[in-house]
Design a protein around this motif. Structure first.
Motif, PDB file in Angstrom:
ATOM      1  N   MET A  10      28.526  30.833 -36.939  1.00 52.80           N
ATOM      2  CA  MET A  10      28.737  30.652 -38.387  1.00 52.80           C
ATOM      3  C   MET A  10      30.227  30.653 -38.688  1.00 52.80           C
ATOM      4  O   MET A  10      30.903  31.661 -38.465  1.00 52.80           O
ATOM      5  N   MET A  11      30.695  29.524 -39.199  1.00 56.66           N
ATOM      6  CA  MET A  11      32.113  29.392 -39.537  1.00 56.66           C
ATOM      7  C   MET A  11      32.488  30.460 -40.555  1.00 56.66           C
ATOM      8  O   MET A  11      31.732  30.702 -41.493  1.00 56.66           O
ATOM      9  N   SER A  12      33.636  31.043 -40.382  1.00 54.75           N
ATOM     10  CA  SER A  12      34.183  32.082 -41.265  1.00 54.75           C
ATOM     11  C   SER A  12      33.403  33.389 -41.195  1.00 54.75           C
ATOM     12  O   SER A  12      33.648  34.286 -41.988  1.00 54.75           O
ATOM     13  N   ALA A 202      14.142  29.140 -31.317  1.00 54.95           N
ATOM     14  CA  ALA A 202      14.014  28.792 -32.743  1.00 54.95           C
ATOM     15  C   ALA A 202      15.168  29.365 -33.537  1.00 54.95           C
ATOM     16  O   ALA A 202      15.618  30.487 -33.292  1.00 54.95           O
ATOM     17  N   ASN A 203      15.611  28.596 -34.514  1.00 58.11           N
ATOM     18  CA  ASN A 203      16.629  29.072 -35.456  1.00 58.11           C
ATOM     19  C   ASN A 203      16.215  28.632 -36.865  1.00 58.11           C
ATOM     20  O   ASN A 203      15.584  27.606 -37.044  1.00 58.11           O
ATOM     21  N   GLY A 204      16.643  29.450 -37.833  1.00 59.57           N
ATOM     22  CA  GLY A 204      16.428  29.097 -39.235  1.00 59.57           C
ATOM     23  C   GLY A 204      15.426  30.011 -39.913  1.00 59.57           C
ATOM     24  O   GLY A 204      14.260  30.057 -39.519  1.00 59.57           O
ATOM     25  N   MET A 223      17.254  32.639 -32.524  1.00 64.11           N
ATOM     26  CA  MET A 223      18.683  32.672 -32.873  1.00 64.11           C
ATOM     27  C   MET A 223      18.774  33.025 -34.353  1.00 64.11           C
ATOM     28  O   MET A 223      18.114  32.394 -35.187  1.00 64.11           O
ATOM     29  N   ILE A 224      19.573  34.035 -34.655  1.00 67.22           N
ATOM     30  CA  ILE A 224      19.607  34.556 -36.028  1.00 67.22           C
ATOM     31  C   ILE A 224      21.014  34.445 -36.597  1.00 67.22           C
ATOM     32  O   ILE A 224      21.993  34.811 -35.932  1.00 67.22           O
ATOM     33  N   GLY A 225      21.099  33.933 -37.801  1.00 67.04           N
ATOM     34  CA  GLY A 225      22.402  33.740 -38.431  1.00 67.04           C
ATOM     35  C   GLY A 225      22.602  34.640 -39.632  1.00 67.04           C
ATOM     36  O   GLY A 225      23.018  35.795 -39.508  1.00 67.04           O
TER      37      GLY A 225
HETATM   38  C1  LIG Z   1      28.528  30.345 -43.452  1.00 67.58           C
HETATM   39  C2  LIG Z   1      27.816  29.575 -42.374  1.00 67.58           C
HETATM   40  C3  LIG Z   1      28.544  28.881 -41.428  1.00 67.58           C
HETATM   41  C4  LIG Z   1      27.879  28.175 -40.411  1.00 67.58           C
HETATM   42  N1  LIG Z   1      28.625  27.582 -39.411  1.00 67.58           N
HETATM   43  C5  LIG Z   1      27.987  27.014 -38.355  1.00 67.58           C
HETATM   44  C6  LIG Z   1      28.705  26.570 -37.209  1.00 67.58           C
HETATM   45  O1  LIG Z   1      29.926  26.701 -37.110  1.00 67.58           O
HETATM   46  N2  LIG Z   1      27.998  25.984 -36.202  1.00 67.58           N
HETATM   47  C7  LIG Z   1      26.630  25.844 -36.253  1.00 67.58           C
HETATM   48  O2  LIG Z   1      26.022  25.330 -35.306  1.00 67.58           O
HETATM   49  N3  LIG Z   1      25.934  26.276 -37.302  1.00 67.58           N
HETATM   50  C8  LIG Z   1      26.570  26.886 -38.336  1.00 67.58           C
HETATM   51  N4  LIG Z   1      25.843  27.414 -39.359  1.00 67.58           N
HETATM   52  C9  LIG Z   1      24.365  27.323 -39.321  1.00 67.58           C
HETATM   53  C10 LIG Z   1      23.781  28.546 -38.612  1.00 67.58           C
HETATM   54  O3  LIG Z   1      24.197  28.617 -37.263  1.00 67.58           O
HETATM   55  C11 LIG Z   1      22.253  28.501 -38.652  1.00 67.58           C
HETATM   56  O4  LIG Z   1      21.809  27.344 -37.993  1.00 67.58           O
HETATM   57  C12 LIG Z   1      21.684  28.488 -40.069  1.00 67.58           C
HETATM   58  O5  LIG Z   1      22.350  29.417 -40.901  1.00 67.58           O
HETATM   59  C13 LIG Z   1      20.180  28.779 -40.057  1.00 67.58           C
HETATM   60  O6  LIG Z   1      19.929  30.024 -39.455  1.00 67.58           O
HETATM   61  P1  LIG Z   1      19.678  31.365 -40.329  1.00 67.58           P
HETATM   62  O7  LIG Z   1      18.590  31.037 -41.340  1.00 67.58           O
HETATM   63  O8  LIG Z   1      19.267  32.409 -39.346  1.00 67.58           O
HETATM   64  O9  LIG Z   1      20.960  31.672 -41.033  1.00 67.58           O
HETATM   65  C14 LIG Z   1      26.478  28.127 -40.378  1.00 67.58           C
HETATM   66  C15 LIG Z   1      25.748  28.847 -41.336  1.00 67.58           C
HETATM   67  C16 LIG Z   1      26.400  29.572 -42.321  1.00 67.58           C
HETATM   68  C17 LIG Z   1      25.595  30.364 -43.316  1.00 67.58           C
END
Ligand SMILES: Cc1cc2nc3c(=O)[nH]c(=O)nc-3n(C[C@H](O)[C@H](O)[C@H](O)COP(=O)(O)O)c2cc1C
Length: 329
Positions: A10-12, A202-204, A223-225
């Motif tokens: 996740m960027m930033s 799985a992600n998302g 994979m958890i974001g």
């Molecule tokens: C602030 C932010 C920045 C993100 N930056 C990237 C990134 O640099 N590369 C990437 O593959 N996905 C990026 N994502 C997407 C996440 O890796 C992920 O696929 C998405 O948030 C869904 O997963 P989650 O519901 O668990 O958050 C970003 C998501 C967020 C919220």
């Protein structure tokens, strides 16, 4: 085979400090950097961009790019730096990234992605993985996804992180593209059924133990974001549930996690890193707990001044403890 638990790039957010924080929380978590474009490595400051802390292992570096030679060059640098894996971003829908012809739009160019995979493998020898979507724009049928997986896995990618949403390349912002297209986990499950020899993760939208449990019944990992950032304790619960550590006291709680990360902060402060760049990652650790509001306000309410030290975190901890004891008395 052991299931994979990964932190989404996740960027930033998933900077070096956040990744170290996550390592304190979840020793077996697979970490990934934020997306780094090949251009920024080739033309920018390599040192800062490629930096990571040894405690982060296993850590993958995520690249954004579409030129096989440039990607291979960057992969070689990453290998020399000691990264464990190269991950290719085939999911970002931002205009900037599309204009540079990488990210999600590359789902429409599986042969090019396959060449990138081959070249990275040839030059670096590191495992190469792909993070992708289930489709883009009108290309959202299962055959499109299956063709992408076939071509890129034949080129040498064995592990796919699939964000179970398609991306709209025009009309939705990156943020909207993370919530508006519906989650379609069934497509991810079907990939695993049709490609049982590949690792499919799985992600998302994963933010409960029951969701994790149900994905792990069908897939190789999760994979958890955002949930890791909003509520880092969730990652601790997963770690405890799947990898109970017999050496760790069952009482290891939020304060112990904060204190272990404080040791890292202390070292970094000595090297001139500003407290706020590290303390911001602690904001969610009391999520849903008594005193959470006080904690956040004290930690970052007015933004710690740049020369602030660990006393800010100490006094926030005291305040939370006071609020929690008061509630319990
Ligand atoms: C602030 C932010 C920045 C993100 N930056 C990237 C990134 O640099 N590369 C990437 O593959 N996905 C990026 N994502 C997407 C996440 O890796 C992920 O696929 C998405 O948030 C869904 O997963 P989650 O519901 O668990 O958050 C970003 C998501 C967020 C919220």
């Amino acid at each position: 085979m052991e299931k994979i638990f990964a932190l989404a790039p996740m960027m930033s957010i998933t900077d070096r400090h956040f990744r170290v924080f996550m390592r304190h929380i979840f020793p077996r978590l697979q970490l990934y950097t934020e997306m780094i474009s090949t251009g920024s490595i080739i033309h920018g400051s390599r040192h800062d961009l490629l930096d990571f802390d040894p405690v982060e292992h296993p850590v993958g570096i995520q690249f954004g790019g579409c030129n096989p030679n440039e990607l291979a060059f960057c992969a070689r640098l990453a290998q020399e730096r000691g990264y464990d894996e190269i991950n290719l971003n085939i999911g970002c829908p931002s205009d900037r990234v599309q204009n540079a012809r990488f990210g999600a739009c590359l789902m429409a160019e599986p042969d090019l992605v396959a060449s990138c995979v081959e070249e990275i493998k040839r030059i670096s020898g590191l495992p190469i993985t792909i993070k992708t979507r289930i489709g883009i724009d009108k290309y959202d049928d299962y055959e499109f996804l299956a063709d992408f997986i076939t071509k890129t896995s034949n080129a040498g990618c064995n592990r796919f992180f699939i964000h179970a949403r398609k991306a709209w390349l025009k009309g939705l912002s990156p943020r909207q593209n993370r919530s508006i297209p519906p989650l379609e986990y069934d497509k991810v499950y079907k990939v695993k059924e049709d490609f049982p020899h590949l690792q499919i993760i799985a992600n998302g939208g994963i933010h409960s133990l029951s969701a994790v449990e149900s994905h792990l019944g069908k897939l190789d990992g999760v994979m958890i974001g955002r949930e890791a950032n909003r509520n880092p304790w969730f990652m601790k619960e997963l770690s405890n549930h799947y990898f109970a550590n017999p050496d760790e006291s069952p009482e290891t709680g939020r304060e112990a996690i904060v204190r272990s990360y404080m040791q890292y902060i202390e070292e970094q402060l000595r090297q001139g890193v500003a407290l706020k760049t590290m303390a911001r990652h602690l904001m969610g650790i009391y999520h849903g707990q008594k005193g959470a509001r006080h904690w956040r306000r004290m930690l970052c309410g007015d933004g710690p001044v740049s020369d602030a030290g660990l006393e800010i975190v100490e006094s926030a901890l005291r305040q939370v403890t006071r609020v929690q004891n008061f509630q319990h008395s």
